[in-house]
Design an enzyme around this catalytic site. Structure first.
Site, PDB file in Angstrom:
ATOM      1  N   CYS A   1       0.865  -1.185   0.000  1.00  0.00           N
ATOM      2  CA  CYS A   1       0.000   0.000   0.000  1.00  0.00           C
ATOM      3  C   CYS A   1       0.900   1.233   0.000  1.00  0.00           C
ATOM      4  O   CYS A   1       2.117   1.122  -0.137  1.00  0.00           O
ATOM      5  CB  CYS A   1      -0.976  -0.008   1.174  1.00  0.00           C
ATOM      6  SG  CYS A   1      -0.253   0.235   2.808  1.00  0.00           S
TER       7      CYS A   1
ATOM      8  N   ASN B   1       2.479   1.560   4.140  1.00  0.00           N
ATOM      9  CA  ASN B   1       2.801   0.350   4.880  1.00  0.00           C
ATOM     10  C   ASN B   1       2.562   0.497   6.381  1.00  0.00           C
ATOM     11  O   ASN B   1       3.273  -0.057   7.198  1.00  0.00           O
ATOM     12  CB  ASN B   1       4.235  -0.107   4.587  1.00  0.00           C
ATOM     13  CG  ASN B   1       4.569  -1.510   5.077  1.00  0.00           C
ATOM     14  OD1 ASN B   1       5.675  -1.738   5.553  1.00  0.00           O
ATOM     15  ND2 ASN B   1       3.660  -2.447   4.966  1.00  0.00           N
TER      16      ASN B   1
ATOM     17  N   CYS C   1      -1.132   0.912   7.314  1.00  0.00           N
ATOM     18  CA  CYS C   1      -2.559   0.597   7.487  1.00  0.00           C
ATOM     19  C   CYS C   1      -2.944  -0.661   6.713  1.00  0.00           C
ATOM     20  O   CYS C   1      -2.945  -1.753   7.262  1.00  0.00           O
ATOM     21  CB  CYS C   1      -3.447   1.763   7.040  1.00  0.00           C
ATOM     22  SG  CYS C   1      -3.283   3.292   7.983  1.00  0.00           S
ATOM     23  N   ARG C   2      -3.271  -0.509   5.431  1.00  0.00           N
ATOM     24  CA  ARG C   2      -3.844  -1.610   4.661  1.00  0.00           C
ATOM     25  C   ARG C   2      -2.907  -2.793   4.469  1.00  0.00           C
ATOM     26  O   ARG C   2      -3.308  -3.945   4.695  1.00  0.00           O
ATOM     27  CB  ARG C   2      -4.320  -1.107   3.289  1.00  0.00           C
ATOM     28  CG  ARG C   2      -5.484  -0.133   3.383  1.00  0.00           C
ATOM     29  CD  ARG C   2      -5.788   0.486   2.053  1.00  0.00           C
ATOM     30  NE  ARG C   2      -4.676   1.348   1.641  1.00  0.00           N
ATOM     31  CZ  ARG C   2      -4.587   1.939   0.463  1.00  0.00           C
ATOM     32  NH1 ARG C   2      -5.535   1.760  -0.443  1.00  0.00           N
ATOM     33  NH2 ARG C   2      -3.563   2.714   0.177  1.00  0.00           N
ATOM     34  N   SER C   3      -1.685  -2.558   4.030  1.00  0.00           N
ATOM     35  CA  SER C   3      -0.817  -3.708   3.735  1.00  0.00           C
ATOM     36  C   SER C   3      -0.408  -4.487   4.995  1.00  0.00           C
ATOM     37  O   SER C   3      -0.421  -5.721   4.964  1.00  0.00           O
ATOM     38  CB  SER C   3       0.390  -3.315   2.886  1.00  0.00           C
ATOM     39  OG  SER C   3       1.214  -2.374   3.515  1.00  0.00           O
TER      40      SER C   3
ATOM     41  N   ASP D   1      -8.398   3.656   1.693  1.00  0.00           N
ATOM     42  CA  ASP D   1      -7.311   3.897   2.643  1.00  0.00           C
ATOM     43  C   ASP D   1      -7.874   4.504   3.922  1.00  0.00           C
ATOM     44  O   ASP D   1      -8.333   5.647   3.923  1.00  0.00           O
ATOM     45  CB  ASP D   1      -6.287   4.838   2.012  1.00  0.00           C
ATOM     46  CG  ASP D   1      -5.013   4.963   2.822  1.00  0.00           C
ATOM     47  OD1 ASP D   1      -5.015   4.600   4.021  1.00  0.00           O
ATOM     48  OD2 ASP D   1      -4.012   5.428   2.252  1.00  0.00           O
TER      49      ASP D   1
END
Length: 148
Positions: free
Chosen positions: A8, A11, A13-15, A123
């Site tokens: 993401c 690096n 939050c999402r990933s 995001d």
């Protein structure tokens, strides 16, 4: 062993959420020894930082174990070292393909494409909605793991 890298923007939050959810899904399925899973960023903005507190809270709320980690940026070597390079949104895919010479081995995919959806995972850095992100990640990861 198959190697997966979730990517993401920062690096934080999402990933990393995808990384830890994926590890839990694999463990629950008894497949944790079949995969190596990590995450990285396309940008340098958050390098060295731990996961966002909202991401940690959402993972905890859903019983997903995680550990302290440091955000890192994708590298040239990641392309040859990973079998699956999974982006969270089309902007991530753009930067990943630029970094890795337009993806000659067709390793770069959008996570929700595995669920038959042609859309980004929002995001939560901007939306503040970590629950929505979590739900999308679980959907994408569940479908991805059934297909690889």
């Amino acid at each position: 062993m198959k190697k997966i890298l979730f990517v993401c923007h920062g690096n934080i939050c999402r990933s990393p959420m995808a990384e830890f959810i994926c590890r839990k899904l694999l463990k629950d399925a008894g497949r944790e020894n079949e995969f190596h899973v990590e995450s990285a960023a396309t940008s340098t903005e958050e390098i060295g930082n731990d996961m966002h507190p909202g991401a940690k809270a959402e993972l905890s709320k859903n019983g997903i174990p995680f550990e302290k980690r440091r955000a890192r940026r994708i590298t040239e070597d990641d392309y040859k070292n990973y079998d699956y390079l999974i982006g969270m949104d089309v902007e991530n895919l753009y930067y990943m393909q630029r970094k890795w010479n337009k993806d000659p081995d067709d390793k770069v995919k959008l996570l929700l494409s595995y669920a038959g959806k042609d859309r980004d995972i929002a995001d939560p850095w901007y939306t503040g909605n970590f629950s929505e992100t979590y739900a999308d990640l679980v959907e994408g990861l569940t479908q991805m793991l059934e297909k690889i």
